[in-house]
Design an enzyme around this catalytic site. Structure first.
Site, PDB file in Angstrom:
ATOM      1  N   HIS A  50      -4.272  -2.252  -8.280  1.00  9.75           N
ATOM      2  CA  HIS A  50      -4.709  -3.643  -8.390  1.00  9.75           C
ATOM      3  C   HIS A  50      -6.148  -3.652  -8.889  1.00  9.75           C
ATOM      4  CE1 HIS A  50      -1.462  -5.086  -5.340  1.00  9.75           C
ATOM      5  NE2 HIS A  50      -1.040  -5.187  -6.594  1.00  9.75           N
ATOM      6  N   GLU A 104      -9.622  -4.389  -6.891  1.00 10.38           N
ATOM      7  CA  GLU A 104      -9.915  -3.651  -5.664  1.00 10.38           C
ATOM      8  C   GLU A 104     -10.801  -2.442  -5.969  1.00 10.38           C
ATOM      9  OE1 GLU A 104      -5.972  -3.010  -4.083  1.00 10.38           O
ATOM     10  OE2 GLU A 104      -5.566  -5.166  -4.006  1.00 10.38           O
ATOM     11  N   ARG A 136      -6.025  -9.212 -10.894  1.00 10.41           N
ATOM     12  CA  ARG A 136      -5.226  -8.292 -10.071  1.00 10.41           C
ATOM     13  C   ARG A 136      -4.227  -7.456 -10.884  1.00 10.41           C
ATOM     14  NH1 ARG A 136      -2.525  -8.432  -4.649  1.00 10.41           N
ATOM     15  NH2 ARG A 136      -0.295  -8.034  -4.866  1.00 10.41           N
ATOM     16  N   HIS A 158      -5.599   0.770  -1.552  1.00 11.47           N
ATOM     17  CA  HIS A 158      -5.818  -0.649  -1.849  1.00 11.47           C
ATOM     18  C   HIS A 158      -6.984  -1.185  -1.019  1.00 11.47           C
ATOM     19  CE1 HIS A 158      -1.785  -1.686  -3.820  1.00 11.47           C
ATOM     20  NE2 HIS A 158      -1.592  -0.444  -3.395  1.00 11.47           N
ATOM     21  N   GLU A 181      -5.186   0.172   3.175  1.00  9.08           N
ATOM     22  CA  GLU A 181      -5.929  -1.037   2.843  1.00  9.08           C
ATOM     23  C   GLU A 181      -7.338  -0.862   3.413  1.00  9.08           C
ATOM     24  OE1 GLU A 181      -5.064  -3.566   1.024  1.00  9.08           O
ATOM     25  OE2 GLU A 181      -2.868  -3.564   0.935  1.00  9.08           O
TER      26      GLU A 181
END
Length: 358
Positions: free
Chosen positions: A88, A91, A148, A219, A293
């Protein structure tokens, strides 16, 4: 004569200066794609015995997708660890972590016998930026910073660009947590693996699937470790072990800077979605598949300040290393046990007992 001496000295100082610049790569700031590409090449130059640059695909805009293969060349088939960052585009902390991970593994290899042993048994395949087109687009200006998706065109009747690459893998594709609107940020593409970036990972990993022990996709944000499956209708048969390993990794993370990471499936702690790379990897048979994440919990979101790069990378490295070590030890301790059992079977068949050996 004096002029030539001065000129030679200037050339020498210039070369020394260039070498200093190459060594002084700053892992604690965000880098545009050209600097990351230069860093990858420099990493190979500085570690030619254990690092190789591998080109394994192209983006929609025809940019080469490359990874760093890190490991000792034993001349034998080895187990492997996969890590990709930047699927993405917005990020940015993810590519920063992949670069940090590479630097730490290479440093530890020289001083830590455990890391050296793992690099003899396994190869690390690290893609610092998978969604290169999207990542470059986020560097254009403030209006593009939060892009994104990749940059491929939508259907013929759609004026919007981009597919969410983490909805494009062949894992319950198009059934949950997606937008059918091609302008949506979770648009999954026209069909599974329609995007060249997803196809590159699918082919490269899929063609050597039996080698991989771990699949990490990095991510942000949310401070979570996600285990399979991302789709609410599926439960991983190895769920309990994945949770145990993930919870232990979260403990290792928290010990570094006190940050708490949640552990669970996406439906339990985030939201259900389909077509993720992690689920594809697990469905394909890779035993340990995780999404990290990274920081934070929403204060800065995708625009994490540079002063948080270092602590974020340090804690995530500790968590990833715990999972990698667990997977390595499980695989290779089991291999040793099997070898011993086979040896005893041979000895017993030959009439050799413990008494004979003594």
């Amino acid at each position: 004569m004096l002029n030539s001496v001065v000129l030679s000295l200037a050339v020498l100082l210039s070369a020394m200066g260039a070498a200093t610049v190459e060594r002084a790569y700053d892992y604690y700031r965000y880098h545009p794609m050209n600097e990351i590409s230069d860093w990858m090449e420099q990493t190979v130059k500085e570690n030619p015995d254990v690092v190789t640059l591998v080109q394994y695909g192209q983006t929609y805009e025809k940019r080469v997708i490359s990874l760093l293969k890190i490991g000792v060349n034993t001349g034998e088939k080895k187990k492997a660890i996969w890590m990709d960052c930047g699927i993405h585009a917005r990020e940015w902390i993810a590519p920063a972590f992949c670069q940090y991970f590479v630097s730490q593994i290479l440093q530890a290899y020289k001083t830590d016998p455990k890391i050296a042993d793992m690099m003899k048994n396994m190869d690390f395949y690290v893609t610092p930026v998978l969604n290169i087109d999207g990542y470059i687009y986020t560097w254009l200006n403030n209006s593009t910073r939060l892009w994104r998706k990749n940059r491929s065109p939508g259907p013929s009747d759609c004026s919007c660009l981009g597919t969410d690459l983490n909805r494009n893998f062949d894992a319950n594709w198009g059934t949950s947590g997606i937008s059918a609107n091609c302008c949506g940020i979770t648009y999954p593409g026209s069909q599974p693996v329609s995007e060249p970036e997803a196809a590159a990972v699918t082919y490269f990993v899929g063609s050597r699937i039996d080698e991989f022990l771990c699949f990490f996709t990095i991510h942000s944000y949310g401070q979570m470790l996600l285990v399979p499956y991302d789709h609410a209708n599926f439960t991983d048969p190895n769920y309990d072990e994945l949770m145990d390993v993930g919870l232990a990794a979260a403990e290792a993370i928290e010990k570094v800077h006190g940050k708490h990471y949640k552990v669970g499936t996406a439906p339990d702690i985030l939201y259900s979605h389909s077509g993720s790379s992690k689920d594809w990897a697990r469905f394909s048979g890779i035993p340990f598949s995780f999404t990290f994440e990274l920081r934070d919990n929403g204060t800065f979101g995708f625009e994490l300040p540079e002063d948080q790069i270092r602590p974020t990378c340090e804690e995530a490295y500790s968590g990833a290393l715990h999972i990698i070590t667990y997977a390595h030890d499980k695989a290779f301790n089991a291999a040793v046990a099997i070898a011993v059992a086979n040896l005893w079977a041979v000895l017993l068949a030959a009439g050799v007992t413990g008494t004979n050996l003594m």
